[in-house]
Motif scaffolding. Structure first.
Motif, short mmCIF file in Angstrom:
data_model
loop_
_atom_site.label_atom_id
_atom_site.label_comp_id
_atom_site.label_asym_id
_atom_site.label_seq_id
_atom_site.Cartn_x
_atom_site.Cartn_y
_atom_site.Cartn_z
N ASP A 1 4.94 -17.59 3.38
CA ASP A 1 4.03 -18.23 2.42
C ASP A 1 3.69 -17.28 1.27
N LEU A 2 3.46 -16.01 1.59
CA LEU A 2 3.16 -15.04 0.54
C LEU A 2 4.37 -14.85 -0.39
N MET A 3 5.57 -14.85 0.18
CA MET A 3 6.77 -14.75 -0.65
C MET A 3 6.87 -15.94 -1.59
N THR A 4 6.53 -17.13 -1.09
CA THR A 4 6.58 -18.33 -1.91
C THR A 4 5.63 -18.21 -3.10
N LEU A 5 4.54 -17.49 -2.89
CA LEU A 5 3.56 -17.27 -3.96
C LEU A 5 3.96 -16.14 -4.90
N GLY A 6 5.10 -15.50 -4.63
CA GLY A 6 5.61 -14.47 -5.53
C GLY A 6 5.35 -13.05 -5.10
N HIS A 7 4.79 -12.84 -3.91
CA HIS A 7 4.49 -11.49 -3.45
C HIS A 7 5.68 -10.88 -2.72
N ASP A 8 5.69 -9.57 -2.57
CA ASP A 8 6.70 -8.85 -1.79
C ASP A 8 6.15 -8.59 -0.39
N VAL A 9 6.99 -8.79 0.61
CA VAL A 9 6.55 -8.58 1.99
C VAL A 9 7.62 -7.80 2.75
N LEU A 10 7.18 -7.16 3.81
CA LEU A 10 8.07 -6.53 4.78
C LEU A 10 7.41 -6.68 6.14
N LEU B 1 3.52 4.60 9.04
CA LEU B 1 3.40 5.52 7.92
C LEU B 1 4.72 5.67 7.17
N ALA B 2 5.82 5.70 7.92
CA ALA B 2 7.14 5.78 7.28
C ALA B 2 7.40 4.54 6.43
N ALA B 3 7.00 3.37 6.95
CA ALA B 3 7.18 2.13 6.19
C ALA B 3 6.27 2.10 4.97
N ILE B 4 5.07 2.64 5.10
CA ILE B 4 4.15 2.72 3.95
C ILE B 4 4.77 3.58 2.85
N ASP B 5 5.35 4.71 3.24
CA ASP B 5 5.94 5.60 2.25
C ASP B 5 7.13 4.95 1.56
N ALA B 6 7.92 4.18 2.31
CA ALA B 6 9.12 3.58 1.73
C ALA B 6 8.83 2.31 0.95
N GLU C 1 -5.87 3.18 8.02
CA GLU C 1 -7.08 3.98 7.77
C GLU C 1 -6.73 5.33 7.19
N ALA C 2 -5.69 5.97 7.72
CA ALA C 2 -5.31 7.29 7.25
C ALA C 2 -4.87 7.27 5.79
N ARG C 3 -4.29 6.17 5.34
CA ARG C 3 -3.83 6.08 3.96
C ARG C 3 -4.82 5.33 3.06
N GLY C 4 -5.95 4.92 3.61
CA GLY C 4 -6.94 4.24 2.80
C GLY C 4 -6.50 2.89 2.29
N LEU C 5 -5.62 2.21 3.04
CA LEU C 5 -5.11 0.90 2.63
C LEU C 5 -5.93 -0.22 3.24
N PRO C 6 -6.15 -1.30 2.51
CA PRO C 6 -6.85 -2.46 3.09
C PRO C 6 -6.08 -2.99 4.29
N LEU C 7 -6.82 -3.33 5.34
CA LEU C 7 -6.22 -3.82 6.58
C LEU C 7 -6.77 -5.19 6.93
N ALA C 8 -5.88 -6.11 7.29
CA ALA C 8 -6.27 -7.40 7.87
C ALA C 8 -5.59 -7.53 9.22
N LEU C 9 -6.26 -8.18 10.14
CA LEU C 9 -5.66 -8.50 11.43
C LEU C 9 -5.39 -10.00 11.47
N LEU C 10 -4.21 -10.35 11.98
CA LEU C 10 -3.82 -11.76 12.09
C LEU C 10 -3.62 -12.09 13.56
#
Length: 425
Positions: free
Chosen positions: A24-33, A102-107, A127-136
């Motif tokens: 759904d996020l891809m359909t809205l134009g976002h990049d996902v992995l 962390l490896a995926a965050i860097d790439a 948390e270590a990288r200060g990125l917003p986190l959501a749980l699904l």
């Protein structure tokens, strides 16, 4: 446009909902992995969702009974189930999951991390990288952290008295205490990430800015309004990618569909009793075993077909009764088609889902060790007493409305726009 990194593990029914949200996020134009077990790569490919596999963290390459690493069906008490979950998924491999994340965050350089609620490692990495986190969470909330909800696992109903509320509080606190056995492993992972120690395993969830419950509010027993940061976003359900075309027996009689877990839960015995019961009735039955069990292991009467998979989405329109272990998807999808349920829960969230069905009058629940004559009697009741069909249709209409308004992608878009903390490296 934003970039979203999803992390999950091969735990059954929560994988496909996460993939559907990513699409759904891809359909809205976002990049996902999506980062998950290698055995989920085909599921992602079927939805054209970019995929990466765990390498340091535990992973499964297949979905057979021998591939399952949790093996919670071997545990003989709730504490043993929780300990397996801690050791094999939640906290034991937390550092390994964090390392891969962390490896995926860097790439990939995501703006938001979206993780499954049992993976504390990716939470710590965010948390270590200060990125917003959501749980699904693609089910009812399974952890003892939501005030006002019945304790998870035992199929308890909402409290209606002070005595019941006290009982719920006691059971919830006991469960919370059991989970603290994983705290040393989690804090060791946090130390390796240069994060301060926690006093409670569930303090790790406090990093999440939003907890998205991908279930139906009409189905759930959660309090209303939900306490922050919980929000219902509606169910995300579809046939899995490995489903093959299949036709039910052509003989007359109402169609009964049987579906148990896509994961292995030692369900052979209950399936044999169900098959034996249906063989004595004037019905035509289709039994799906899923990828973990070979249909050839079962003998059945001529009116019962046993197959590995079937397109439930197409079959439900002609189905009179659905017999299930009461997994989340296997419960909501028949209800959305107005089909009553016979539930034989075996663990996990299944007792709780079955309680929600029977409390609304949309089906019956039997013990997983019920014998064929008892199952046959319950099937006859569900087919011959119209009130079950009426209640299933009423509940199903409300679940359909929640599905039509599902909002996980929108919630995640909003999260991506919020100010973030400075990334740590």
């Amino acid at each position: 446009m934003a970039r979203f990194l999803f992390t999950t593990w091969e735990g059954g029914g929560h994988v496909q909902p996460m993939l559907l949200v990513a699409r759904d996020l891809m359909t809205l134009g976002h990049d996902v992995l999506v980062l998950s077990d290698p055995c989920n790569c085909l599921d992602a490919a079927a939805l054209d969702v970019p995929f990466g596999a765990w390498t340091t963290a535990p992973f499964q390459t297949g979905k057979s009974r021998d591939d399952d690493r949790l093996r919670d069906y071997e545990a003989d008490n709730p504490l043993a189930v929780i300990q397996r979950l801690l050791d094999r998924v939640m906290t034991g491999p937390a550092l390994a999951y964090a390392t891969d994340t962390l490896a995926a965050i860097d790439a990939f350089a995501p703006d938001v991390i979206v993780s499954q609620e049992l993976l504390t490692g990716p939470m710590a990495a965010a948390e270590a990288r200060g990125l917003p986190l959501a749980l699904l969470a693609a089910n009812i909330w399974s952890l003892p952290t939501m005030a006002g909800a019945p304790p998870f696992g035992a199929g308890m109903l909402p409290a209606t008295s002070d005595e019941e509320r006290a009982m719920h509080a006691m059971v919830g606190q006991m469960s919370r205490t059991f989970f603290q056995a994983g705290l040393p492993d989690l804090n060791a992972a946090r130390a390796a990430l240069d994060l301060p120690p926690l006093n409670d395993v569930f303090d790790q969830l406090n990093v999440a800015r939003s907890i998205l419950l991908a279930t139906s509010q009409a189905f759930d027993f959660a309090p209303s309004p939900l306490p922050a940061p919980f929000v219902h976003v509606g169910p995300y359900l579809a046939d899995p990618t490995w489903v093959e075309p299949c036709a039910p027996p052509a003989a007359g009689g109402p169609l009964v569909v049987v579906s148990f877990s896509s994961l292995y839960q030692a369900q052979e015995a209950v399936l044999r009793e169900i098959i034996a019961a249906l063989g004595t009735l004037a019905v035509r039955a289709l039994v799906t075993t899923g990828p973990a069990i070979d249909p050839a292991e079962f003998e059945a009467a001529d009116n019962v077909a046993v197959v590995r998979s079937a397109p439930h989405g197409r079959l439900l329109a002609q189905t009179a009764l659905f017999i299930t272990h009461a997994g989340h998807g296997s419960t909501l999808r028949p209800l959305m088609a107005g089909v009553p349920l016979l539930c034989l829960p075996m663990g996990r969230d299944q007792h709780d889902n079955a309680a929600r069905v029977t409390h609304r009058g949309a089906g019956l629940t039997l013990a997983a060790d019920a014998k064929a004559p008892v199952i046959a009697a319950a099937v006859n009741r569900l087919l011959n007493e119209p009130r079950f069909k009426v209640r299933a249709q009423a509940l199903g209409e409300r679940i359909q409305a929640d599905e039509a308004a599902r909002s996980a992608a929108t919630s995640l878009e909003i999260l991506a726009l919020k100010p973030r903390t400075i990334r740590r490296r």
